[in-house]
Write a protein that holds these residues in place. Structure first.
Motif, PDB file in Angstrom:
ATOM      1  N   ILE A  32       1.272  -1.335   0.339  1.00  0.00           N
ATOM      2  CA  ILE A  32      -0.189   0.128   0.158  1.00  0.00           C
ATOM      3  C   ILE A  32       0.493   1.440   0.154  1.00  0.00           C
ATOM      4  CG2 ILE A  32      -1.853   1.171   1.082  1.00  0.00           C
ATOM      5  CD1 ILE A  32      -2.191  -1.302   2.103  1.00  0.00           C
ATOM      6  N   GLY A  33       0.551   2.363  -1.314  1.00  0.00           N
ATOM      7  CA  GLY A  33       1.081   3.050  -0.907  1.00  0.00           C
ATOM      8  C   GLY A  33       0.075   4.400  -1.277  1.00  0.00           C
ATOM      9  N   ALA A  34       0.569   5.702  -0.630  1.00  0.00           N
ATOM     10  CA  ALA A  34      -0.365   6.854  -0.660  1.00  0.00           C
ATOM     11  C   ALA A  34       0.683   8.035  -0.748  1.00  0.00           C
ATOM     12  CB  ALA A  34      -1.181   6.893   0.837  1.00  0.00           C
ATOM     13  N   VAL A  35      -0.228   9.120  -1.153  1.00  0.00           N
ATOM     14  CA  VAL A  35      -0.107  11.038  -0.482  1.00  0.00           C
ATOM     15  C   VAL A  35      -1.143  11.272  -0.017  1.00  0.00           C
ATOM     16  CG1 VAL A  35       1.758  10.637  -2.301  1.00  0.00           C
ATOM     17  CG2 VAL A  35       0.042  11.392  -2.897  1.00  0.00           C
ATOM     18  N   LYS A  36      -0.648  12.288   0.861  1.00  0.00           N
ATOM     19  CA  LYS A  36      -1.663  12.884   1.162  1.00  0.00           C
ATOM     20  C   LYS A  36      -1.933  14.244   0.708  1.00  0.00           C
ATOM     21  CE  LYS A  36      -2.931  12.043   5.403  1.00  0.00           C
ATOM     22  NZ  LYS A  36      -3.501  12.609   7.275  1.00  0.00           N
ATOM     23  N   LEU A  37      -2.535  14.623   0.175  1.00  0.00           N
ATOM     24  CA  LEU A  37      -3.352  16.472  -0.653  1.00  0.00           C
ATOM     25  C   LEU A  37      -3.858  17.075  -0.285  1.00  0.00           C
ATOM     26  CD1 LEU A  37      -2.756  15.300  -4.366  1.00  0.00           C
ATOM     27  CD2 LEU A  37      -1.215  15.632  -3.188  1.00  0.00           C
ATOM     28  N   ASN A  38      -3.245  18.409  -0.088  1.00  0.00           N
ATOM     29  CA  ASN A  38      -4.184  19.846   0.887  1.00  0.00           C
ATOM     30  C   ASN A  38      -4.540  19.802  -0.445  1.00  0.00           C
ATOM     31  OD1 ASN A  38      -2.495  21.059  -1.016  1.00  0.00           O
ATOM     32  ND2 ASN A  38      -0.907  21.975   1.373  1.00  0.00           N
ATOM     33  N   GLU A  39      -5.965  21.612  -0.380  1.00  0.00           N
ATOM     34  CA  GLU A  39      -6.917  21.634  -1.749  1.00  0.00           C
ATOM     35  C   GLU A  39      -5.555  22.172  -2.662  1.00  0.00           C
ATOM     36  OE1 GLU A  39      -9.440  23.997   0.672  1.00  0.00           O
ATOM     37  OE2 GLU A  39     -10.405  22.915   1.102  1.00  0.00           O
ATOM     38  N   LYS A  40      -4.309  22.844  -2.133  1.00  0.00           N
ATOM     39  CA  LYS A  40      -3.508  23.143  -3.630  1.00  0.00           C
ATOM     40  C   LYS A  40      -2.835  22.201  -4.283  1.00  0.00           C
ATOM     41  CE  LYS A  40      -2.447  27.881  -1.010  1.00  0.00           C
ATOM     42  NZ  LYS A  40      -1.685  28.252  -0.398  1.00  0.00           N
ATOM     43  N   MET A  41      -3.004  20.323  -3.933  1.00  0.00           N
ATOM     44  CA  MET A  41      -2.960  19.271  -4.512  1.00  0.00           C
ATOM     45  C   MET A  41      -1.260  19.676  -4.377  1.00  0.00           C
ATOM     46  SD  MET A  41      -5.742  18.305  -5.899  1.00  0.00           S
ATOM     47  CE  MET A  41      -7.239  18.247  -5.585  1.00  0.00           C
ATOM     48  N   GLU A  42      -1.159  19.948  -3.128  1.00  0.00           N
ATOM     49  CA  GLU A  42       0.533  20.012  -2.482  1.00  0.00           C
ATOM     50  C   GLU A  42       0.477  18.683  -1.613  1.00  0.00           C
ATOM     51  OE1 GLU A  42       1.135  24.690  -2.485  1.00  0.00           O
ATOM     52  OE2 GLU A  42       0.409  23.549  -0.376  1.00  0.00           O
ATOM     53  N   GLN A  43       1.481  17.456  -2.228  1.00  0.00           N
ATOM     54  CA  GLN A  43       2.197  16.580  -1.236  1.00  0.00           C
ATOM     55  C   GLN A  43       2.018  17.294   0.339  1.00  0.00           C
ATOM     56  OE1 GLN A  43       4.030  13.317  -3.104  1.00  0.00           O
ATOM     57  NE2 GLN A  43       5.499  13.544  -1.453  1.00  0.00           N
ATOM     58  N   VAL A  44       1.499  17.348   1.277  1.00  0.00           N
ATOM     59  CA  VAL A  44       1.842  16.628   2.623  1.00  0.00           C
ATOM     60  C   VAL A  44       2.196  15.408   3.739  1.00  0.00           C
ATOM     61  CG1 VAL A  44       0.335  18.943   2.915  1.00  0.00           C
ATOM     62  CG2 VAL A  44      -0.409  16.487   3.430  1.00  0.00           C
ATOM     63  N   SER A  45       1.776  14.913   2.787  1.00  0.00           N
ATOM     64  CA  SER A  45       2.712  13.433   3.285  1.00  0.00           C
ATOM     65  C   SER A  45       2.671  11.963   2.965  1.00  0.00           C
ATOM     66  CB  SER A  45       1.889  12.914   4.401  1.00  0.00           C
ATOM     67  OG  SER A  45       2.097  11.928   5.513  1.00  0.00           O
ATOM     68  N   GLN A  46       3.329  11.249   2.558  1.00  0.00           N
ATOM     69  CA  GLN A  46       3.379   9.894   2.419  1.00  0.00           C
ATOM     70  C   GLN A  46       2.983   8.999   3.820  1.00  0.00           C
ATOM     71  OE1 GLN A  46       7.294   9.459   0.139  1.00  0.00           O
ATOM     72  NE2 GLN A  46       6.945  10.930  -0.959  1.00  0.00           N
ATOM     73  N   PHE A  47       2.513   7.559   2.843  1.00  0.00           N
ATOM     74  CA  PHE A  47       1.970   6.559   3.341  1.00  0.00           C
ATOM     75  C   PHE A  47       2.900   5.316   2.325  1.00  0.00           C
ATOM     76  CE2 PHE A  47       0.502   2.277   4.475  1.00  0.00           C
ATOM     77  CZ  PHE A  47       0.302   2.367   5.486  1.00  0.00           C
ATOM     78  N   HIS A  48       3.695   4.136   3.106  1.00  0.00           N
ATOM     79  CA  HIS A  48       4.349   3.357   2.601  1.00  0.00           C
ATOM     80  C   HIS A  48       4.067   2.023   3.791  1.00  0.00           C
ATOM     81  CE1 HIS A  48       7.376   0.710   0.508  1.00  0.00           C
ATOM     82  NE2 HIS A  48       6.692   0.720  -0.111  1.00  0.00           N
ATOM     83  N   ARG A  49       3.923   1.367   3.095  1.00  0.00           N
ATOM     84  CA  ARG A  49       3.399  -0.502   3.819  1.00  0.00           C
ATOM     85  C   ARG A  49       4.302  -1.567   2.568  1.00  0.00           C
ATOM     86  NH1 ARG A  49       4.466   3.350   7.578  1.00  0.00           N
ATOM     87  NH2 ARG A  49       3.276   3.572   9.336  1.00  0.00           N
ATOM     88  N   LEU A  50       4.857  -2.549   3.554  1.00  0.00           N
ATOM     89  CA  LEU A  50       4.583  -4.314   1.982  1.00  0.00           C
ATOM     90  C   LEU A  50       3.890  -4.620   3.340  1.00  0.00           C
ATOM     91  CD1 LEU A  50       8.532  -4.199   1.159  1.00  0.00           C
ATOM     92  CD2 LEU A  50       6.457  -4.520   0.075  1.00  0.00           C
ATOM     93  N   VAL A  51       3.314  -5.581   2.717  1.00  0.00           N
ATOM     94  CA  VAL A  51       1.789  -6.578   3.350  1.00  0.00           C
ATOM     95  C   VAL A  51       2.988  -8.281   3.256  1.00  0.00           C
ATOM     96  CG1 VAL A  51      -0.162  -7.211   3.360  1.00  0.00           C
ATOM     97  CG2 VAL A  51      -0.104  -5.223   3.045  1.00  0.00           C
ATOM     98  N   ARG A  52       2.502  -9.149   4.539  1.00  0.00           N
ATOM     99  CA  ARG A  52       3.221 -10.308   4.321  1.00  0.00           C
ATOM    100  C   ARG A  52       2.170 -11.082   3.755  1.00  0.00           C
ATOM    101  NH1 ARG A  52       4.248 -11.163   9.978  1.00  0.00           N
ATOM    102  NH2 ARG A  52       6.053  -9.952   9.731  1.00  0.00           N
ATOM    103  N   PRO A  53       1.651 -11.714   2.533  1.00  0.00           N
ATOM    104  CA  PRO A  53       1.239 -12.790   2.120  1.00  0.00           C
ATOM    105  C   PRO A  53       0.710 -13.698   2.905  1.00  0.00           C
ATOM    106  CG  PRO A  53       2.707 -12.252   0.334  1.00  0.00           C
ATOM    107  CD  PRO A  53       3.208 -11.375   1.582  1.00  0.00           C
TER     108      PRO A  53
END
Length: 322
Positions: A32-53
């Motif tokens: 799972i990978g993700a970025v959080k954007l504000n109203e100006k579409m600027e990146q303010v945070s990231q998230f990244h994790r691997l999942v064990r199958p």
């Protein structure tokens, strides 16, 4: 204040083919990978994790080739899905607006949650932004679906991370979204179909600037669905007037129906029904209505004639077959 969560998933499937897949878990998420954007579409945070199958313990060869991930890496660095998902939802914060490239990610995310015994915390209906569709509405015909890497190239976005990894694709999707005029395309939300309406009161009606969409509850069959008045009624999405049908609903193909209606104030309106299969095996309807000109009306009439000819040929073949 909008809280845009642009996310991407990477998933595995049975290496032995579809026939060995679990019925309600065709794809098992491993990243799972993700970025959080504000109203100006600027990146303010990231998230990244691997999942064990824990379901598909061998990587499908195509998945391995595309992502360059190994099962050893997932076993070493991955964590249980439920643990990762709880962290992801906490990171998303209050009232997230989910954004994905394409329409599959939210459905597969919920399938994995249900498999792992988790409650789905999302609103129903679950509305989101399909950035791939918004890109097409902005730069193409609204129907073409461009691959993410092609969109990035066409927009001259700097490519400093590999594609087909969750965080990299989420970052690129966020950068594409920043190139869009959300004031122009922001009305075009998508609806996830994993959880369909359970009763008539929950059925979904969405009105867009140039068409409307209706999502029904589940039915036992498409024949039963076509007997339902809310499914077959044509209502002008501009003036809410019940419309007279010039060409009644007819089937073309196994899953599609068309009709043509007329609004005295706004003109001709094409209706299209798609029959879709819900997670529980029932049939639900996605009906769209759109104002059309003479060319659109001729298209419906031509499809009706083609359907009539095919039906006549089938009857003739059946008669001679006896």
């Amino acid at each position: 204040m909008s809280n845009y969560i642009v996310f991407d998933l990477e998933w595995n499937q049975s290496a032995a083919g579809k026939e060995t897949s679990l019925d309600h878990l065709p794809f098992e998420i491993f990243e799972i990978g993700a970025v959080k954007l504000n109203e100006k579409m600027e990146q303010v945070s990231q998230f990244h994790r691997l999942v064990r199958p824990c379901v598909y313990r061998q990587l499908h060869y195509i998945i391995s080739e595309v992502t360059h991930v190994s099962m050893d890496e997932l076993d070493r660095d991955g964590r249980p899905f439920k643990e990762v998902m709880e962290e992801f939802m906490e990171w998303c914060g209050e009232a997230p607006v989910f954004c994905t490239w394409g329409s599959m990610d939210l459905t597969e995310l919920q399938r994995n949650m249900v498999y792992h015994g988790m409650e789905i915390p999302f609103a129903s209906p679950l509305l989101f932004y399909d950035v791939q569709k918004l890109y097409s509405l902005t730069f193409s015909d609204g129907k073409t679906r461009e691959a993410l890497d092609e969109a990035v190239k066409l927009l001259n976005i700097r490519m400093d991370a590999p594609f087909h990894r969750a965080l990299g694709d989420a970052v690129y999707t966020g950068k594409v979204m920043a190139c869009l005029d959300m004031k122009a395309v922001g009305d075009y939300v998508s609806v996830d179909y994993y959880r369909i309406p359970r009763c008539p009161e929950e059925e979904i009606v969405l009105n867009f600037p140039d068409y409307s969409k209706f999502v029904s509850r589940g039915f036992a069959s498409k024949e039963e669905a076509m007997k339902d008045k809310r499914v077959t009624d044509m209502v002008c999405y501009k003036c809410r007037r019940m419309l007279r049908k010039k060409i009644r609903w007819f089937s073309y193909g196994q899953r599609f129906y068309l009709c043509l209606a007329a609004c005295p104030e706004h003109g001709l309106m094409k209706g299209k029904i798609r029959m879709k299969k819900a997670e529980d095996g029932s049939i639900f309807v996605v009906k769209t209505q759109k104002l059309v000109g003479e060319e659109g009306a001729e298209f419906v009439a031509r499809k009706k004639e083609e359907a009539r000819v095919r039906r006549a040929e089938r009857l003739k073949t059946k008669k001679h077959g006896k």
